[in-house]
Design a protein around this motif. Structure first.
Motif, PDB file in Angstrom:
ATOM      1  N   GLY A   1       0.822  -1.210   0.000  1.00 21.16           N
ATOM      2  CA  GLY A   1       0.000   0.000   0.000  1.00 21.16           C
ATOM      3  C   GLY A   1       0.854   1.257   0.000  1.00 21.16           C
ATOM      4  O   GLY A   1       0.565   2.226  -0.726  1.00 21.16           O
ATOM      5  N   THR A   2       1.913   1.240   0.795  1.00 23.53           N
ATOM      6  CA  THR A   2       2.832   2.385   0.820  1.00 23.53           C
ATOM      7  C   THR A   2       3.520   2.537  -0.531  1.00 23.53           C
ATOM      8  O   THR A   2       3.676   3.655  -1.032  1.00 23.53           O
ATOM      9  N   ALA A   3       3.913   1.412  -1.124  1.00 21.62           N
ATOM     10  CA  ALA A   3       4.555   1.450  -2.438  1.00 21.62           C
ATOM     11  C   ALA A   3       3.638   2.080  -3.475  1.00 21.62           C
ATOM     12  O   ALA A   3       4.059   2.954  -4.252  1.00 21.62           O
ATOM     13  N   LYS A   4       2.370   1.693  -3.476  1.00 22.06           N
ATOM     14  CA  LYS A   4       1.409   2.258  -4.434  1.00 22.06           C
ATOM     15  C   LYS A   4       1.219   3.754  -4.206  1.00 22.06           C
ATOM     16  O   LYS A   4       1.130   4.539  -5.155  1.00 22.06           O
ATOM     17  N   PHE A   5       1.184   4.164  -2.943  1.00 23.03           N
ATOM     18  CA  PHE A   5       1.035   5.585  -2.612  1.00 23.03           C
ATOM     19  C   PHE A   5       2.241   6.388  -3.117  1.00 23.03           C
ATOM     20  O   PHE A   5       2.080   7.461  -3.716  1.00 23.03           O
ATOM     21  N   LEU A   6       3.441   5.857  -2.893  1.00 20.30           N
ATOM     22  CA  LEU A   6       4.651   6.575  -3.321  1.00 20.30           C
ATOM     23  C   LEU A   6       4.776   6.606  -4.847  1.00 20.30           C
ATOM     24  O   LEU A   6       5.285   7.580  -5.408  1.00 20.30           O
ATOM     25  N   ILE A   7       4.277   5.561  -5.508  1.00 21.74           N
ATOM     26  CA  ILE A   7       4.249   5.560  -6.981  1.00 21.74           C
ATOM     27  C   ILE A   7       3.333   6.686  -7.464  1.00 21.74           C
ATOM     28  O   ILE A   7       3.676   7.423  -8.393  1.00 21.74           O
ATOM     29  N   LYS A   8       2.179   6.845  -6.800  1.00 17.27           N
ATOM     30  CA  LYS A   8       1.250   7.930  -7.177  1.00 17.27           C
ATOM     31  C   LYS A   8       1.891   9.301  -6.982  1.00 17.27           C
ATOM     32  O   LYS A   8       1.575  10.247  -7.696  1.00 17.27           O
ATOM     33  N   LEU A   9       2.796   9.394  -6.005  1.00 22.61           N
ATOM     34  CA  LEU A   9       3.508  10.655  -5.774  1.00 22.61           C
ATOM     35  C   LEU A   9       4.618  10.881  -6.810  1.00 22.61           C
ATOM     36  O   LEU A   9       5.241  11.942  -6.827  1.00 22.61           O
ATOM     37  N   GLY A  10       4.859   9.854  -7.629  1.00 25.53           N
ATOM     38  CA  GLY A  10       5.863   9.985  -8.683  1.00 25.53           C
ATOM     39  C   GLY A  10       7.260   9.557  -8.287  1.00 25.53           C
ATOM     40  O   GLY A  10       8.228   9.845  -9.001  1.00 25.53           O
ATOM     41  N   LEU A  11       7.389   8.850  -7.155  1.00 28.12           N
ATOM     42  CA  LEU A  11       8.713   8.413  -6.706  1.00 28.12           C
ATOM     43  C   LEU A  11       9.086   7.080  -7.334  1.00 28.12           C
ATOM     44  O   LEU A  11       8.263   6.182  -7.463  1.00 28.12           O
ATOM     45  N   SER A  12      10.354   6.967  -7.706  1.00 28.67           N
ATOM     46  CA  SER A  12      10.864   5.705  -8.240  1.00 28.67           C
ATOM     47  C   SER A  12      11.439   4.869  -7.100  1.00 28.67           C
ATOM     48  O   SER A  12      11.672   5.377  -5.987  1.00 28.67           O
ATOM     49  N   ALA A  13      11.701   3.602  -7.379  1.00 27.91           N
ATOM     50  CA  ALA A  13      12.296   2.712  -6.368  1.00 27.91           C
ATOM     51  C   ALA A  13      13.650   3.249  -5.916  1.00 27.91           C
ATOM     52  O   ALA A  13      13.954   3.269  -4.712  1.00 27.91           O
ATOM     53  N   ASN A  14      14.471   3.708  -6.869  1.00 27.66           N
ATOM     54  CA  ASN A  14      15.799   4.208  -6.507  1.00 27.66           C
ATOM     55  C   ASN A  14      15.725   5.481  -5.670  1.00 27.66           C
ATOM     56  O   ASN A  14      16.544   5.681  -4.772  1.00 27.66           O
ATOM     57  N   GLN A  15      14.746   6.321  -5.929  1.00 28.20           N
ATOM     58  CA  GLN A  15      14.583   7.522  -5.106  1.00 28.20           C
ATOM     59  C   GLN A  15      14.230   7.152  -3.670  1.00 28.20           C
ATOM     60  O   GLN A  15      14.757   7.743  -2.718  1.00 28.20           O
ATOM     61  N   VAL A  16      13.367   6.166  -3.504  1.00 25.02           N
ATOM     62  CA  VAL A  16      13.001   5.705  -2.159  1.00 25.02           C
ATOM     63  C   VAL A  16      14.205   5.046  -1.490  1.00 25.02           C
ATOM     64  O   VAL A  16      14.432   5.217  -0.283  1.00 25.02           O
ATOM     65  N   THR A  17      15.013   4.333  -2.267  1.00 23.29           N
ATOM     66  CA  THR A  17      16.246   3.738  -1.730  1.00 23.29           C
ATOM     67  C   THR A  17      17.155   4.823  -1.167  1.00 23.29           C
ATOM     68  O   THR A  17      17.725   4.669  -0.079  1.00 23.29           O
ATOM     69  N   TRP A  18      17.296   5.918  -1.890  1.00 24.18           N
ATOM     70  CA  TRP A  18      18.134   7.035  -1.430  1.00 24.18           C
ATOM     71  C   TRP A  18      17.564   7.690  -0.175  1.00 24.18           C
ATOM     72  O   TRP A  18      18.321   8.025   0.745  1.00 24.18           O
ATOM     73  N   ILE A  19      16.244   7.854  -0.121  1.00 23.67           N
ATOM     74  CA  ILE A  19      15.624   8.439   1.074  1.00 23.67           C
ATOM     75  C   ILE A  19      15.876   7.535   2.283  1.00 23.67           C
ATOM     76  O   ILE A  19      16.249   8.001   3.368  1.00 23.67           O
ATOM     77  N   ALA A  20      15.677   6.226   2.078  1.00 27.30           N
ATOM     78  CA  ALA A  20      15.925   5.257   3.153  1.00 27.30           C
ATOM     79  C   ALA A  20      17.376   5.322   3.615  1.00 27.30           C
ATOM     80  O   ALA A  20      17.671   5.289   4.817  1.00 27.30           O
ATOM     81  N   PHE A  21      18.278   5.425   2.656  1.00 29.57           N
ATOM     82  CA  PHE A  21      19.706   5.487   2.965  1.00 29.57           C
ATOM     83  C   PHE A  21      20.040   6.726   3.794  1.00 29.57           C
ATOM     84  O   PHE A  21      20.722   6.643   4.819  1.00 29.57           O
ATOM     85  N   LEU A  22      19.571   7.888   3.367  1.00 30.32           N
ATOM     86  CA  LEU A  22      19.883   9.135   4.073  1.00 30.32           C
ATOM     87  C   LEU A  22      19.325   9.130   5.490  1.00 30.32           C
ATOM     88  O   LEU A  22      19.997   9.562   6.440  1.00 30.32           O
ATOM     89  N   LEU A  23      18.110   8.612   5.642  1.00 30.24           N
ATOM     90  CA  LEU A  23      17.547   8.472   6.987  1.00 30.24           C
ATOM     91  C   LEU A  23      18.378   7.498   7.820  1.00 30.24           C
ATOM     92  O   LEU A  23      18.681   7.763   8.987  1.00 30.24           O
ATOM     93  N   GLY A  24      18.736   6.375   7.206  1.00 21.92           N
ATOM     94  CA  GLY A  24      19.485   5.342   7.921  1.00 21.92           C
ATOM     95  C   GLY A  24      20.846   5.802   8.397  1.00 21.92           C
ATOM     96  O   GLY A  24      21.240   5.536   9.533  1.00 21.92           O
ATOM     97  N   VAL A  25      21.582   6.512   7.533  1.00 12.31           N
ATOM     98  CA  VAL A  25      22.928   6.945   7.943  1.00 12.31           C
ATOM     99  C   VAL A  25      22.877   8.055   8.985  1.00 12.31           C
ATOM    100  O   VAL A  25      23.872   8.286   9.676  1.00 12.31           O
ATOM    101  N   SER A  26      21.729   8.719   9.111  1.00  9.19           N
ATOM    102  CA  SER A  26      21.605   9.733  10.167  1.00  9.19           C
ATOM    103  C   SER A  26      21.532   9.091  11.554  1.00  9.19           C
ATOM    104  O   SER A  26      21.738   9.752  12.565  1.00  9.19           O
ATOM    105  N   THR A  27      21.270   7.792  11.603  1.00  2.61           N
ATOM    106  CA  THR A  27      21.104   7.089  12.881  1.00  2.61           C
ATOM    107  C   THR A  27      22.330   7.235  13.771  1.00  2.61           C
ATOM    108  O   THR A  27      22.220   7.588  14.949  1.00  2.61           O
ATOM    109  N   GLY A  28      23.500   6.945  13.211  1.00  2.00           N
ATOM    110  CA  GLY A  28      24.732   7.023  13.999  1.00  2.00           C
ATOM    111  C   GLY A  28      24.990   8.426  14.514  1.00  2.00           C
ATOM    112  O   GLY A  28      25.394   8.621  15.670  1.00  2.00           O
TER     113      GLY A  28
END
Length: 196
Positions: free
Chosen positions: A16-43
């Motif tokens: 469901g989240t994937a379908k919502f983000l597709i409607k927003l025009g986001l690609s898989a690689n863009q979401v990968t980058w968002i996940a990455f930037l959030l993840g590296v902020s953890t440390g």
């Protein structure tokens, strides 16, 4: 283990989240980058004394890391480059947590180094089997299940971040779980690759 055996329970929400983000025009690689930037902020968040924000960033990152693959499959645009980014970014996020913990708690650095080595060992087996076997799973390579998969790692990282007075013990438990997983994958690899 949870990624393999409980994924079907959360897949409707991920889809469901994937379908919502597709409607927003986001690609898989863009979401990968968002996940990455959030993840590296953890440390960094951990080091700056924001453990709860660090955990939130880690889990949102992990969730989006599951969503990006669903986006790629829904759009039928899974690529080797996307797989490479996904796997590489996952390891960098884990390193961010380990470096943040090591910087914040120098007394735990040796145990964290051993844990890092065990993760490298387990991932080496995992990736080598994925490269050598012709089996394919839901992902674009053979996914070897094990006791410690990404969700178990995130659970243990969460305990390490939120319970620093137990850091050495939790790191030790994580180390044993990782070594068990590596040996589990190695034994399965021996069985799979000897058939070929």
């Amino acid at each position: 283990m949870l990624d393999t055996h409980a994924r079907h329970l959360v897949q409707p929400v991920i889809g469901g989240t994937a379908k919502f983000l597709i409607k927003l025009g986001l690609s898989a690689n863009q979401v990968t980058w968002i996940a990455f930037l959030l993840g590296v902020s953890t440390g960094f968040l951990l080091y700056m004394n924001h453990p709860y924000l660090a955990v939130i960033a880690l889990w949102i990152s992990g969730y989006l890391d599951a969503v990006d693959g669903s986006i790629a499959r829904l759009k039928q645009k899974s690529t080797p480059w996307g797989t490479l980014l996904d796997i590489t970014f996952d390891r960098i996020v884990e390193l961010s947590v380990l470096i943040g913990l090591g910087a914040k708690f120098p007394e735990a650095q040796f145990m964290l180094l051993l844990l890092t080595a065990s993760i490298v060992f387990s991932m080496t087996v995992f990736l080598t089997v994925g490269a050598l076997t012709e089996k394919k799973g839901m992902k674009s390579f053979y996914y070897q299940a094990g006791l410690a998969e990404r969700t178990e790692g995130f659970i243990l990282f969460t305990f390490m971040i939120l319970l620093p007075h137990w850091l050495l013990w939790i790191t030790g438990i994580f180390l044993v779980v990782e070594l068990f997983t590596a040996l589990q994958r190695l034994m399965e690899a021996r069985r799979i690759l000897k058939k070929g």
